[in-house]
Design a protein around this motif. Structure first.
Motif, PDB file in Angstrom:
ATOM      1  N   SER A  92      -5.370  14.239  -1.518  1.00 45.41           N
ATOM      2  CA  SER A  92      -4.872  12.989  -1.756  1.00 45.41           C
ATOM      3  C   SER A  92      -5.443  12.621  -0.086  1.00 45.41           C
ATOM      4  CB  SER A  92      -3.418  11.907  -1.735  1.00 45.41           C
ATOM      5  OG  SER A  92      -2.677  12.614  -0.410  1.00 45.41           O
ATOM      6  N   PHE A  93      -6.239  10.899  -0.382  1.00 50.98           N
ATOM      7  CA  PHE A  93      -6.715   9.914   0.726  1.00 50.98           C
ATOM      8  C   PHE A  93      -6.294   8.782   0.905  1.00 50.98           C
ATOM      9  CE2 PHE A  93      -9.298  13.826   0.600  1.00 50.98           C
ATOM     10  CZ  PHE A  93      -9.193  13.928   1.964  1.00 50.98           C
ATOM     11  N   THR A  94      -5.531   8.541   1.834  1.00 50.90           N
ATOM     12  CA  THR A  94      -5.613   6.262   1.660  1.00 50.90           C
ATOM     13  C   THR A  94      -6.862   6.041   1.563  1.00 50.90           C
ATOM     14  OG1 THR A  94      -5.585   6.226   4.071  1.00 50.90           O
ATOM     15  CG2 THR A  94      -3.509   6.293   3.020  1.00 50.90           C
ATOM     16  N   MET A 102      -0.731   8.629  -5.142  1.00 47.36           N
ATOM     17  CA  MET A 102      -1.597   9.525  -4.717  1.00 47.36           C
ATOM     18  C   MET A 102      -0.976  11.212  -4.716  1.00 47.36           C
ATOM     19  SD  MET A 102      -3.206   7.925  -1.603  1.00 47.36           S
ATOM     20  CE  MET A 102      -2.923   8.765   0.203  1.00 47.36           C
ATOM     21  N   ALA A 103       0.032  11.085  -3.651  1.00 52.49           N
ATOM     22  CA  ALA A 103       0.598  12.495  -3.048  1.00 52.49           C
ATOM     23  C   ALA A 103       1.803  13.245  -4.197  1.00 52.49           C
ATOM     24  CB  ALA A 103       1.730  11.882  -1.546  1.00 52.49           C
ATOM     25  N   VAL A 104       1.851  12.161  -4.819  1.00 48.25           N
ATOM     26  CA  VAL A 104       2.942  12.761  -6.134  1.00 48.25           C
ATOM     27  C   VAL A 104       1.892  13.082  -7.273  1.00 48.25           C
ATOM     28  CG1 VAL A 104       4.202  12.881  -8.544  1.00 48.25           C
ATOM     29  CG2 VAL A 104       4.855  11.461  -5.763  1.00 48.25           C
ATOM     30  N   THR A 116       0.903  -1.068   0.007  1.00 45.38           N
ATOM     31  CA  THR A 116      -0.293  -0.024   0.568  1.00 45.38           C
ATOM     32  C   THR A 116       0.794   1.010   0.528  1.00 45.38           C
ATOM     33  OG1 THR A 116      -0.722   0.015   2.104  1.00 45.38           O
ATOM     34  CG2 THR A 116      -2.086  -1.198   1.305  1.00 45.38           C
ATOM     35  N   ALA A 117       1.674   1.452   0.537  1.00 43.48           N
ATOM     36  CA  ALA A 117       2.683   2.270   0.045  1.00 43.48           C
ATOM     37  C   ALA A 117       3.380   2.926  -1.567  1.00 43.48           C
ATOM     38  CB  ALA A 117       4.784   2.155   0.788  1.00 43.48           C
ATOM     39  N   ARG A 176       0.451   5.230  -2.218  1.00 47.48           N
ATOM     40  CA  ARG A 176       0.514   6.238  -1.255  1.00 47.48           C
ATOM     41  C   ARG A 176       1.568   7.263  -2.166  1.00 47.48           C
ATOM     42  NH1 ARG A 176       0.358   6.487   4.002  1.00 47.48           N
ATOM     43  NH2 ARG A 176       0.737   8.015   5.601  1.00 47.48           N
ATOM     44  N   ILE A 177       2.730   6.402  -2.735  1.00 52.59           N
ATOM     45  CA  ILE A 177       3.367   7.114  -3.247  1.00 52.59           C
ATOM     46  C   ILE A 177       2.446   8.133  -4.582  1.00 52.59           C
ATOM     47  CG2 ILE A 177       5.180   7.686  -4.676  1.00 52.59           C
ATOM     48  CD1 ILE A 177       6.533   5.158  -3.377  1.00 52.59           C
TER      49      ILE A 177
END
Lengths: 431, 431
Positions: A95-97, A79-81, A72-73, A76-77
């Protein structure tokens, strides 16, 4: 103002250029006056890289709590980028997990099922003027609050489930092809894009080898009466609309009606991932099926086609053939050899040099000529048929693997699906 | 049974071999009969790689909600991989993000401060027999539930805060050096490892350039009366114990007493990151200081040393020199030029070719000979002194940058701190 959910796969965000292209696409959708919620997969090869890391320290290859935490990392990468790239265009984005987005699942690591979707934070973020960008593929175990992953097709499922929970107007599934085609353009260069296809047909296509949409997300969309728009992130062409049948129990009003005169045939799907197991000389007495299929079911073997006919070798005995995923072949053979004596059959044969071809079309229900035309096309192409199974909107056959491509092209031509110059394939495929 | 919190920096888990070595270290600690909670930083260069990704799509360079979301993927990866490596040894392990571990912060992205620590899930996990592995550096905003990062020294702070909240017996901080040294072994090869040092001395060392522990984690440990054990993950040697003073308000019973006869001097710290700003010819009338320091404070410039003496140029005027981080030099100059006319000073000078040297030792409080010996050593080494500041357990001077290393060696020798063959440096430094 419409609310549009857009899902982008890993190949669409493989590098900085891809991320920027997706950000501009999101920006265009906003500029057209829509609210946008985005679901994104891990960038390009991230998932494989993370798996390599895991294999570097651990000999265990199965799914686990820790593997889900690791994988799931990846989203996370991405979506943030992606959120940063959207903000770079002057558009507010957050962004949201999966767990922040309220994707609540059961506890099966690596293949969790959604049990609840509570997208309150997504709704608030959009109402505050943001593009909300959500990690695909991931959720949170309702009981333990551990992080889970949804397994194959997970990001599509995230997008469809979010769209349903947010009561979105459209759910757009972006990939590297222009939409749903009448056949795989890599095998049939004359395949053409479908403007629309019913959920039922899409289900049959997805279940029988079409990789553009995962079966599970189509089932989800159909259950919630949600329209899907399958299109390419590399072009601005209209893609394929997947339209839920208006007879579905809880479907909504559809702004786009299903046309009265549907085309007879939607397309030809194929699948090279199956194997055939034949159980030879089963005594034709009551109860044998329960023993055979019960034991296969206990071992979690997923059977696809099941065909039974009288054995050619001996009277009072029957042969049973099944198809199943190749990677479950060993398990199936072990199970069957264990029950061989008890059931009293003569032999088990295994063959993974097979291909499955399926013709799908809602129109074939009321048109008895379809099957005649289908088998004639295969016969003319010199393709022998091993097994046959049918549903109301599908005919599937098993052929020799080396004849599969010829068979697909022959059937595609026979139903007048060929068109020149429509098929484009842009790149790889994402998660 | 003891509860030990172990913190491993990024250089200790830079690759699969590092992760496995750390896992074995954790396994040894368990085998010795302890419960273990681990705090881990991102692997090796992960943080830099993630920053590169961000810079590839965004021109914004400051901290943000999305950058924190991105960077926290780094510890997510290392903690999951480390948990897998520990499980590979047959020891149950679970990893937890900062928010799962109850690290609750304020909302300052990139430099969040802990406001609460609720490690219920960590406690439960350890009670269930697991090694609990926690992501360093990260927390969750109490109000918005957004993910935050703790800024520089964040993982040390996570470890110390968790150890305090869990009432741990020891908090071990692992890095690539054997402990706290009397000076930087790269500059003074004869520096020796301290067996123990008081929290106060460690605070002065950390605040004045020693990079082994971050100031903030030392402050935190001192406040909670927590013993720290600073040691190397590359060896099994005892490291340096950082012992909170028993006079601290809320300190606990210490199993290890501070020895009655403390050594006079703990060590020599140095710092190359500062610049000197001199405000020349300030009118010696009431109120000028409020204007100058008020405006610098408003601009959030962190002043370190402040020295004032009578101007050599003109009567009734004074010169003020300050030191500050080099990267705040531009800001300080802008602020000062803006108030120059109002305050009426003559000029501003900037110099970043300076070094700061600090001698730290609790024993110097009661020993007036220390400062004489200190200045004689600098004089003998031909080192001119620009500025001086002192606390009860520290003397700091500013020298020319190119003389700093000589000055450190001269002072180290003058206080009999030299010992042969003790200093070992294993690799880079983590976050």
């Amino acid at each position: 103002m419409s609310l549009i959910v857009q899902k982008f796969g890993g190949s669409s965000v493989a590098d900085a250029e891809g991320v920027k292209r997706v950000a501009r696409r999101i920006g265009d959708t906003r500029a057209a006056g829509n609210d946008v919620v985005v679901v994104v997969s891990a960038m390009g090869d991230t998932t494989d890289d993370l798996l390599d890391l895991a294999h570097g320290v651990s000999s265990f290859r199965g799914p686990s709590r820790e593997l889900d935490m690791l994988l799931t990392a990846g989203e996370r990468i991405s979506m943030a980028v992606l959120a940063m790239a959207v903000r770079e265009l002057g558009i507010p984005a957050q962004s949201f997990t999966g767990s922040q987005a309220g994707m609540i699942t059961d506890g099966i690591h690596g293949a969790a099922r959604l049990v609840e979707v509570n997208p309150d934070r997504i709704r608030e973020s959009v109402q505050a003027g943001n593009v909300a960008i959500v990690a695909g593929f991931q959720g949170m175990n309702r009981q333990t609050r551990d992080i889970t992953t949804l397994g194959r097709g997970g990001s599509d499922t995230t997008a469809v489930a979010l769209a349903a929970a947010l009561d979105a107007d459209v759910c757009e599934i972006y990939s590297d092809v222009d939409g749903v085609f009448t056949a795989d353009p890599r095998i049939v260069p004359t395949a053409h894009k479908l403007d629309e296809v019913s959920s039922e047909e899409m289900l049959e296509l997805a279940a029988n080898g079409a990789k553009i949409l995962h079966l599970r997300s189509v089932e989800y969309a159909r259950r919630f009466g949600l329209k899907l728009h399958v299109r390419s992130s590399f072009s601005t062409l209209e893609g394929t609309w997947v339209i839920p049948s208006p007879t579905d129990a809880d479907s909504r009003d559809l702004t786009k009606e299903i046309p009265l005169e549907q085309p007879l045939i939607s397309g030809v799907a194929h699948d090279r991932s199956q194997a055939k197991v034949t159980i030879v000389g089963v005594p034709d007495v009551p109860g044998y099926a329960a023993k055979i299929f019960g034991s296969l079911n206990d071992a979690e073997v997923n059977l696809d086609m099941i065909v039974q006919n009288v054995s050619t070798k001996s009277a009072k005995r029957t042969d049973i053939s099944v198809t199943l995923p190749q990677d479950q072949g060993d398990t199936a053979l072990q199970v069957l050899r264990r029950v061989q004596e008890e059931v009293g059959f003569e032999d088990v044969q295994y063959d993974d040099r097979i291909g499955k071809l399926s013709l799908v079309g809602a129109g074939m229900k009321s048109n008895p000529g379809v099957s005649f035309q289908f088998f004639k096309a295969l016969s003319n192409a010199g393709v022998n048929i091993d097994m046959i199974s049918t549903s109301e909107i599908r005919i599937s056959v098993i052929t020799r693997l080396d004849l599969l491509d010829d068979a697909v092209r022959a059937v595609h031509s026979a139903f007048d699906l060929d068109r020149e110059g429509e098929a484009t394939v842009y790149g790889g495929t994402g998660r």
